[in-house]
Design a protein around this motif. Sequence first.
Motif, PDB file in Angstrom:
ATOM      1  N   MET A 222       0.731  -1.059   0.060  1.00 26.77           N
ATOM      2  CA  MET A 222       0.434  -0.008   0.259  1.00 26.77           C
ATOM      3  C   MET A 222       0.709   1.200   0.285  1.00 26.77           C
ATOM      4  O   MET A 222       0.460   2.390  -0.182  1.00 26.77           O
ATOM      5  CB  MET A 222      -1.001  -0.030   1.227  1.00 26.77           C
ATOM      6  N   ALA A 223       2.107   0.864   0.501  1.00 25.48           N
ATOM      7  CA  ALA A 223       3.196   2.260   0.470  1.00 25.48           C
ATOM      8  C   ALA A 223       4.369   2.369  -0.419  1.00 25.48           C
ATOM      9  O   ALA A 223       4.498   0.886  -1.067  1.00 25.48           O
ATOM     10  CB  ALA A 223       3.187   2.659   2.145  1.00 25.48           C
ATOM     11  N   ASP A 224       5.011   3.313  -0.900  1.00 25.78           N
ATOM     12  CA  ASP A 224       6.415   3.024  -1.526  1.00 25.78           C
ATOM     13  C   ASP A 224       7.259   1.878  -0.533  1.00 25.78           C
ATOM     14  O   ASP A 224       8.211   1.114  -1.048  1.00 25.78           O
ATOM     15  CB  ASP A 224       7.136   3.896  -1.634  1.00 25.78           C
ATOM     16  N   SER A 225       6.886   1.712   0.429  1.00 28.00           N
ATOM     17  CA  SER A 225       7.944   0.832   1.662  1.00 28.00           C
ATOM     18  C   SER A 225       7.525  -0.743   1.441  1.00 28.00           C
ATOM     19  O   SER A 225       6.888  -1.117   1.127  1.00 28.00           O
ATOM     20  CB  SER A 225       8.001   1.546   3.497  1.00 28.00           C
ATOM     21  N   LEU A 226       9.022  -1.370   1.292  1.00 28.08           N
ATOM     22  CA  LEU A 226       8.573  -2.785   0.935  1.00 28.08           C
ATOM     23  C   LEU A 226       8.376  -3.262   2.333  1.00 28.08           C
ATOM     24  O   LEU A 226       8.343  -3.342   3.689  1.00 28.08           O
ATOM     25  CB  LEU A 226       9.884  -3.747   1.586  1.00 28.08           C
ATOM     26  N   GLN A 227       6.596  -4.463   2.116  1.00 25.18           N
ATOM     27  CA  GLN A 227       6.115  -4.739   3.036  1.00 25.18           C
ATOM     28  C   GLN A 227       6.086  -6.039   2.734  1.00 25.18           C
ATOM     29  O   GLN A 227       5.963  -6.902   1.905  1.00 25.18           O
ATOM     30  CB  GLN A 227       3.900  -4.479   3.031  1.00 25.18           C
ATOM     31  N   VAL A 228       6.439  -7.162   4.201  1.00 24.92           N
ATOM     32  CA  VAL A 228       5.979  -8.123   4.362  1.00 24.92           C
ATOM     33  C   VAL A 228       5.371  -8.776   5.305  1.00 24.92           C
ATOM     34  O   VAL A 228       4.774  -8.561   6.138  1.00 24.92           O
ATOM     35  CB  VAL A 228       7.393  -8.277   5.414  1.00 24.92           C
ATOM     36  N   HIS A 229       4.790 -10.009   4.848  1.00 30.82           N
ATOM     37  CA  HIS A 229       3.176 -11.127   4.937  1.00 30.82           C
ATOM     38  C   HIS A 229       3.582 -12.483   4.933  1.00 30.82           C
ATOM     39  O   HIS A 229       4.839 -12.630   4.240  1.00 30.82           O
ATOM     40  CB  HIS A 229       1.911 -10.545   4.824  1.00 30.82           C
ATOM     41  N   GLY A 230       3.482 -12.938   5.967  1.00 27.70           N
ATOM     42  CA  GLY A 230       3.209 -14.641   5.998  1.00 27.70           C
ATOM     43  C   GLY A 230       2.660 -15.167   6.554  1.00 27.70           C
ATOM     44  O   GLY A 230       1.868 -14.795   6.701  1.00 27.70           O
ATOM     45  N   ALA A 231       2.458 -16.811   5.661  1.00 31.39           N
ATOM     46  CA  ALA A 231       1.834 -17.977   7.426  1.00 31.39           C
ATOM     47  C   ALA A 231       2.400 -18.290   7.318  1.00 31.39           C
ATOM     48  O   ALA A 231       3.228 -19.282   6.611  1.00 31.39           O
ATOM     49  CB  ALA A 231       0.273 -17.547   6.507  1.00 31.39           C
ATOM     50  N   ALA A 232       1.938 -19.602   8.202  1.00 23.23           N
ATOM     51  CA  ALA A 232       2.261 -21.003   8.197  1.00 23.23           C
ATOM     52  C   ALA A 232       1.722 -21.918   9.093  1.00 23.23           C
ATOM     53  O   ALA A 232       0.842 -21.288  10.143  1.00 23.23           O
ATOM     54  CB  ALA A 232       4.052 -20.924   9.292  1.00 23.23           C
ATOM     55  N   GLN A 233       1.594 -22.947   8.429  1.00 20.48           N
ATOM     56  CA  GLN A 233       0.572 -23.672   8.624  1.00 20.48           C
ATOM     57  C   GLN A 233       0.931 -25.533   9.191  1.00 20.48           C
ATOM     58  O   GLN A 233       2.106 -25.524   8.429  1.00 20.48           O
ATOM     59  CB  GLN A 233      -0.615 -24.059   8.163  1.00 20.48           C
ATOM     60  N   TYR A 234      -0.331 -26.098  10.015  1.00 25.10           N
ATOM     61  CA  TYR A 234       0.445 -27.152  10.500  1.00 25.10           C
ATOM     62  C   TYR A 234      -0.877 -28.251  10.488  1.00 25.10           C
ATOM     63  O   TYR A 234      -1.760 -28.030  11.119  1.00 25.10           O
ATOM     64  CB  TYR A 234       1.620 -27.676  11.676  1.00 25.10           C
ATOM     65  N   ARG A 235      -0.361 -29.573  10.087  1.00 27.26           N
ATOM     66  CA  ARG A 235      -1.519 -30.332  10.242  1.00 27.26           C
ATOM     67  C   ARG A 235      -1.111 -31.595  10.589  1.00 27.26           C
ATOM     68  O   ARG A 235      -0.489 -32.296  10.061  1.00 27.26           O
ATOM     69  CB  ARG A 235      -2.365 -30.539   8.538  1.00 27.26           C
ATOM     70  N   PHE A 236      -2.219 -31.902  11.173  1.00 24.43           N
ATOM     71  CA  PHE A 236      -1.930 -33.694  11.697  1.00 24.43           C
ATOM     72  C   PHE A 236      -3.097 -34.074  11.552  1.00 24.43           C
ATOM     73  O   PHE A 236      -4.529 -34.249  11.887  1.00 24.43           O
ATOM     74  CB  PHE A 236      -1.344 -33.819  13.239  1.00 24.43           C
ATOM     75  N   SER A 237      -3.461 -35.886  11.159  1.00 24.84           N
ATOM     76  CA  SER A 237      -4.250 -36.155  10.623  1.00 24.84           C
ATOM     77  C   SER A 237      -4.238 -38.039  11.368  1.00 24.84           C
ATOM     78  O   SER A 237      -3.210 -38.716  10.956  1.00 24.84           O
ATOM     79  CB  SER A 237      -4.664 -36.192   8.808  1.00 24.84           C
ATOM     80  N   SER A 238      -5.223 -38.727  12.447  1.00 25.10           N
ATOM     81  CA  SER A 238      -4.394 -39.625  12.630  1.00 25.10           C
ATOM     82  C   SER A 238      -5.021 -41.100  11.861  1.00 25.10           C
ATOM     83  O   SER A 238      -4.065 -42.196  12.456  1.00 25.10           O
ATOM     84  CB  SER A 238      -5.369 -39.519  14.114  1.00 25.10           C
ATOM     85  N   ALA A 239      -5.855 -41.358  11.666  1.00 27.26           N
ATOM     86  CA  ALA A 239      -5.926 -42.023  10.372  1.00 27.26           C
ATOM     87  C   ALA A 239      -4.543 -42.577   9.726  1.00 27.26           C
ATOM     88  O   ALA A 239      -4.264 -44.058   9.051  1.00 27.26           O
ATOM     89  CB  ALA A 239      -7.404 -41.965   9.431  1.00 27.26           C
ATOM     90  N   ASN A 240      -3.945 -42.153   9.274  1.00 25.74           N
ATOM     91  CA  ASN A 240      -2.406 -41.730   9.035  1.00 25.74           C
ATOM     92  C   ASN A 240      -0.983 -41.764   9.338  1.00 25.74           C
ATOM     93  O   ASN A 240      -0.394 -41.370   8.641  1.00 25.74           O
ATOM     94  CB  ASN A 240      -2.709 -41.736   7.407  1.00 25.74           C
ATOM     95  N   MET A 241      -1.302 -41.199  10.175  1.00 23.59           N
ATOM     96  CA  MET A 241      -0.299 -40.683  10.768  1.00 23.59           C
ATOM     97  C   MET A 241      -0.215 -39.008   9.978  1.00 23.59           C
ATOM     98  O   MET A 241       0.912 -38.847   9.745  1.00 23.59           O
ATOM     99  CB  MET A 241       0.060 -41.136  11.717  1.00 23.59           C
ATOM    100  N   GLU A 242      -0.631 -38.215   9.578  1.00 26.25           N
ATOM    101  CA  GLU A 242      -0.060 -37.345   8.335  1.00 26.25           C
ATOM    102  C   GLU A 242       0.600 -36.573   9.964  1.00 26.25           C
ATOM    103  O   GLU A 242       0.717 -35.672  10.660  1.00 26.25           O
ATOM    104  CB  GLU A 242      -0.863 -36.968   7.528  1.00 26.25           C
ATOM    105  N   GLN A 243       1.410 -35.671   8.936  1.00 27.78           N
ATOM    106  CA  GLN A 243       2.374 -34.618   9.364  1.00 27.78           C
ATOM    107  C   GLN A 243       2.655 -33.659   8.057  1.00 27.78           C
ATOM    108  O   GLN A 243       3.230 -34.211   6.994  1.00 27.78           O
ATOM    109  CB  GLN A 243       3.574 -35.133   9.966  1.00 27.78           C
ATOM    110  N   THR A 244       2.076 -32.875   8.268  1.00 32.88           N
ATOM    111  CA  THR A 244       1.996 -32.196   6.865  1.00 32.88           C
ATOM    112  C   THR A 244       2.141 -30.404   7.566  1.00 32.88           C
ATOM    113  O   THR A 244       1.806 -29.495   8.741  1.00 32.88           O
ATOM    114  CB  THR A 244       0.611 -31.359   6.093  1.00 32.88           C
ATOM    115  N   GLY A 245       2.999 -29.870   6.766  1.00 33.14           N
ATOM    116  CA  GLY A 245       3.466 -27.836   7.211  1.00 33.14           C
ATOM    117  C   GLY A 245       4.058 -27.343   6.200  1.00 33.14           C
ATOM    118  O   GLY A 245       4.472 -28.176   4.893  1.00 33.14           O
TER     119      GLY A 245
END
Length: 794
Positions: A222-245
């Motif tokens: 929105m401005a002339d200066s650099l803007q930094v945004h982000g996200a991090a997510q984690y997911r676990f599922s017991s039926a197949n012991m899923e680990q997702t990042g």
Amino acid sequence: MLMCAWVRAQEIIILDTDSREPVMNVAVFNEDKSKTAISDIDGKVDLRLFSSQERITFRHIAYQTKKSLKSVILRQGRRVYLTMNAEQLDEVVMSVSKWEQQKRDVPQRIVSVDARTIAFSAPQTSADLLQQSGQVFVQKSQLGGGSPMIRGFATNRLLLSVDGVRMNNAIFRGGNIQNVISLDPFTISSTEVIFGPGSVIYGSDAIGGVMNFYTKKPALAMADSLQVHGAAQYRFSSANMEQTGNVELNLGGKKWAALSIISYSDFGDLRMGEHGPDSYLREQYQVRVNGRDYVVANPDPGTQVPSGYDQWSLMQKFAYKPNNYWQYDLGLHYSETSDYARYDRLVRPTSDGQGLRSGEWYYGPQRWFMGNFQATQKGQGAFYDGLKTTLAYQRFEESRYDRNFQDEILYQNLEQVDALSAQLDLENKKIGDLRLYYGAEYVYNKVGSSGYLENIETGEVENGPSRYPDGSTWQSAAAYLSGEYRARPNLTMMSGLRYSHIWLHSEFDRSFYPFPFEEANLSNGAVTGSLGLSWFPKEHLQLTFNTSTGFRSPNIDDIGKVFDSEPGSVVVPNPDLKPEYAYNVEMGIMKNFHDRLVLKGTAFYTYLDDALVRRDFSFDGQSEIEYNGELSNVQAIQNAANAYVYGFEFGMEAFLDEQFSLKSNLTITEGTEEEEDGSESASRHAAPTFGDLHLLWEVNSFKADLFLNYNGEIAFEDLSVSERSKDYLYASDADGNPYSPCWYTLNLRTRYQLNEAVRATLSLENITDQRYRSYSSGIVAPGRNLILSLGYSF
């Protein structure tokens, strides 16, 4: 300079709480409405009119109203987050013309899955994303898979598109495919599914429907200066012991932006439910010890060994917007899986039922790369008001490895496809009430295919027969014209026409098989069209009618493939093929009862002429040949049948109050194939009756969804002939015949927004722990499954 800096400091951006996408046309005003403003297409609005301690209201028809002091907004990073109302219906779609259109004006049935729905459901794969919509049936041969079925069609009769680029390639097969899992669900901002032929815009393969995936875009600052945004997510599922990042990072300037997303998933062996047919259990499995194959007892028959795999995905996007008229976008996608077992082949018994046919059967890493460059111009030109030029390159890699039980020879097939495409799409709104869309497209595919035979004991490797003719090419050139005409304020007509020409060339290697031909050449053209209307006879009543044609030209998989389709059968090339054509008609109705209850219904009928089907064949005068050491019945793809599919699709949304709502879908499909001799058989890809029912509760930062999924039964007499031969995948009826039982699951999904940065999703699927296998699937569905997903945004 100080004044400019002060002005920029007063600008804020309004975003959707779930998707983090900008919200345009938000009304912004003070208490007495003496000061007003409105957010632009990027969600930005200038607050200079308002004083520091003034209370500001943010109102949008689709979102809950929000109020805050200006000083608080500026102090919290100049961002305002709005939460969507439960009763908001999707308004804008892009899939029909590749440009934004009002959904109410489109006569074809379209299902949209937006970013907030994707974030709430937290799907494992993009195939699960489609399935969770409740309106697309998904088949799975193994855990690393997902083959959609729409209106009785599947695989190469459906078209996949990513950011406007077709994903279908020259070796998309008639059997079940799993290319859709190459697309990371964390990168998807929305999905639109067109039901019925979409060949006017998308060309060959778009017979049963089109699935469009739109990935996230870099956000400018929105401005002339650099803007930094982000996200991090984690997911676990017991039926197949899923680990997702998953990690996401956006760097934005005034004219440029970059978005990076990387994901990794580790899936273990899938566990099935406790209550259901015992025939689904994995009582035993294959191991190899000291040079011999053994069948050993599975200590936990509810665990499907082996079914686990892992996958990682990367998306990198760049955007450059030098002015208000031009924007340039570059998208890079890469996805790779580990080896993963084809589970349905590993559970095949021997002919006497005393053992297992395969010692090994697995896919090698499935790799997909796409580079996509798009230049977009907005504004009035001599012949258009909008222009999109899209250039794309894709690379597909897949491989198969199989070995019979107690056999030392491992058969290997490796395939690569290089796909180039160029598209030009234009929008013109100049001619009164007529809005035109037109464009052209060119696609080029080159197939690389090789085969090897490896002795797993000695390590010796020799050349073997390839699955496809190496170096085969498939090309398509097309032009289209589509128009939207608003005849009256309550009546919109849409029509389109497309001409496509297809070229195919293959040269056959006769070193391993004495083919009675040396090459295959195909050159054919097809004209497809559509005509439909959307009519509102009353304000809250909509009637739609649409008729359209579609086609599919034979590809390399149809003409040149050699593979084992089922135990004791082998498919051989057939160069004498011609396109198949679809003719479709559908009628829809939607009634809105005072914005409290919305009912929808669609009836459709599709006729497929010269259908490409697998049937018995003669190879150089022989009805049987030896394949992989086994005498096998010869089959080939042929224009040997006609088919018709019809059905009904129902939908309901009820808004009980501001917190509670109901949503339900029901799909009924019937399909029949007519043989040349006049006999009839059930269509393989006509899914059973399926549907869902959701009770949703949303208050403040909490949302809950209690829902039921269900599938109807397909009796033995209604199974296709090809499915009857896979009795080891089905339950047995009272007469001992295979059939697909009905099933249901009860599920609960919850989400809590702790604050604007942190959210948590907790779900419990298949609460009653049902043991079921979806129709035509090789792997048994998950049993009781606890899913935890955590997300953080900054």
